[in-house]
Design an enzyme around this catalytic site. Structure first.
Site, PDB file in Angstrom:
ATOM      1  N   GLU A  96     -11.342  -0.923  84.358  1.00 14.62           N
ATOM      2  CA  GLU A  96     -12.388  -1.967  84.106  1.00 14.62           C
ATOM      3  C   GLU A  96     -12.606  -2.283  82.612  1.00 14.62           C
ATOM      4  O   GLU A  96     -13.234  -1.639  82.011  1.00 14.62           O
ATOM      5  CB  GLU A  96     -13.810  -1.497  84.797  1.00 14.62           C
ATOM      6  CG  GLU A  96     -13.647  -1.338  86.402  1.00 14.62           C
ATOM      7  CD  GLU A  96     -13.149  -2.749  87.051  1.00 14.62           C
ATOM      8  OE1 GLU A  96     -13.449  -3.586  86.804  1.00 14.62           O
ATOM      9  OE2 GLU A  96     -12.670  -2.416  88.084  1.00 14.62           O
TER      10      GLU A  96
ATOM     11  N   CYS B 217     -20.027  -6.618  79.754  1.00 16.90           N
ATOM     12  CA  CYS B 217     -18.894  -7.092  79.834  1.00 16.90           C
ATOM     13  C   CYS B 217     -18.626  -8.436  80.507  1.00 16.90           C
ATOM     14  O   CYS B 217     -17.710  -9.170  80.592  1.00 16.90           O
ATOM     15  CB  CYS B 217     -17.851  -5.980  80.490  1.00 16.90           C
ATOM     16  SG  CYS B 217     -18.381  -5.340  82.378  1.00 16.90           S
TER      17      CYS B 217
END
Length: 461
Positions: free
Chosen positions: A201, A235
């Site tokens: 990720e 993010c």
């Protein structure tokens, strides 16, 4: 290797079958729930000390979202672990065919610093639910949170770069990493030596297209919230806005008003606006202020690692702010001629972690969805897609990730889906056509019994 003994102990525990029973998994998940309840104030204090995170943001993003994942797992785990029956052909009609969800074994979860509790607990919840033994490695950046978590996990390794490199030399059955693409490549390289499957990720330079047909003030509030939440250290934050020059001129005063409503005339004094996590990150983000022109904000204070909520106008694709993920409280605006040019701009770059699109015309939002590719998509808002445990979360492509999780997707990530066929010992005559000596007649029988035939015209055509 300093961690070989730890990994061996966990592997012995897994091989003993201790983590497989449903009762054990539920007990561990319930213990995590008690941890979140009993240590809530400690979590809020630790995240505030690490990065000035406002209590509201910490409770929402670190605790509430983690609880949602936990309750989803506890509510639905009995259904998740059940064998899934599958279709059988004529030959296996009397047999049992199913998919079993086996734990991988000993798995490693490496968490980042920006959401040090949430991004550690969510994969941990899925790994425990799937029946694995787990080693978690919190970020070395979050010193206060790191000490907090060390008391309440299966096994915790508090390590810097050198120690983590040693940890990765050990054989794991699955590795789950959240962090930067550069470190993700190191993790994947280490995993490749043991052919270990991974979920990566990674970061996201996420475009946000704003069409000329929209409620400008609503857009400004939703974009500003998503960009400046957690001081921009998210993010999935909108990384830059794409809009026409006419919309830029409307959007700037609306963004200025939204920032003022959120953080007051001096955001440095606001209890609802945090700080950069460290000096290195502060210096990197401050250097991006040279891009375009500072239309809103731009103030900095090195002593406090403070960077004001900032909007940069007329940013060029060649400017520094467009070369890397910003990961800070800066929002560049890049001018495009129209939606088609915005879509071309997005598609000319690496596929982002998420694409955002704002418009009062649903056709525009759907056009952006259909003509772009990204890990996720959110129309007419920011960040909110990540609150749904029913949606998969993950990146796509070399810069933004590999794999998916959240809710059942996390359970599936940490489960080996084992194809199983259990046949009867009797009725051997049914197997005779497959045995030598072969012949055309036998082939016809086998074909009739096992062939999958197409059924008509595809309904989508």
């Amino acid at each position: 290797n300093p961690y070989a003994g730890l990994v061996s102990r966990l592997r012995a525990s897994w091989l003993s079958g201790r983590t497989r029973p449903m009762e054990y998994r539920v007990a561990q998940l319930e213990a995590l729930g008690r941890f979140l309840e009993e240590r809530k104030e400690d979590i809020l204090e630790a995240t505030a000390r690490d990065m000035g995170k406002p209590p509201f943001e910490a409770e929402f993003s670190e605790i509430l979202l983690s609880k949602n994942e936990l309750h989803e797992a506890l509510n639905k785990l009995p259904g998740w672990v059940k064998d899934e029956p599958v279709e059988r052909n004529l030959v296996t009609r009397l047999d049992s065919a199913f998919v079993r969800k086996d734990p991988y074994g000993v798995v490693l979860v490496i968490a980042p610093w920006n959401y040090p509790v949430h991004l550690l607990l969510v994969p941990l919840i899925g790994a425990i639910a799937a029946g694995n033994c787990v080693i978690v490695k919190p970020s070395e950046m979050t010193k206060h949170t790191e000490r907090l978590m060390a008391e309440d996990c299966f096994a915790v390794v508090t390590a810097g770069v050198e120690e983590t490199t040693k940890l990765l030399e050990n054989k794991f059955d699955y590795i789950f990493f959240t962090g930067t693409p550069s470190v993700g490549r190191i993790v994947m390289e280490a995993a490749a030596k043991h052919l270990t499957p991974v979920t990566l990720e990674l970061g996201g330079k996420n475009p946000c297209y704003v069409s000329d047909t929209c409620d400008v003030q609503n857009v400004a509030r939703r974009v500003a919230w998503g960009r400046f939440f957690n001081t921009g250290q998210t993010c999935i934050a909108p990384d830059y806005v794409l809009c026409t020059v006419e919309m830029q001129e409307k959007l700037l005063p609306a963004l200025r008003a939204a920032i003022g409503d959120f953080y007051g005339s001096n955001p440095q004094e606001s209890p609802d606006f945090g700080r950069m996590v460290g000096d290195k990150h502060f210096q990197r983000v401050r250097a991006l202020l040279s891009s375009g022109r500072v239309a809103i904000g731009g103030q900095t204070d090195e002593r406090e690692r403070y960077i004001a909520p900032t909007v940069l106008a007329d940013v060029l694709p060649s400017d520094p702010a467009m070369q890397e993920e910003i990961f800070g409280p800066i929002l560049p605006i890049v001018v495009v001629a129209n939606m088609d040019e915005a879509i071309d701009f997005i598609n000319a770059r690496e596929r982002p972690l998420v694409v955002y699109a704002f418009s009062s015309d649903d056709k525009v939002v759907n056009q952006v969805l259909e003509r772009t590719s990204s890990g996720g998509f959110c129309g007419n808002d920011t960040l909110m897609h990540v609150t749904l445990t029913s949606l998969p979360f993950g990146g796509i492509g070399r810069c933004h990730g590999l794999g998916r999780y959240h809710g059942k997707f996390t359970f599936d990530t940490f489960s080996h889906h084992r194809g199983c066929l259990h046949r009867t010992m009797g009725l051997e005559a049914l197997n005779a056509p497959r045995y030598p000596p072969y012949g055309r007649q036998k082939l016809g029988v086998v074909r009739a019994a096992s062939e999958v035939k197409r059924k008509g015209v595809c309904a989508l055509l």
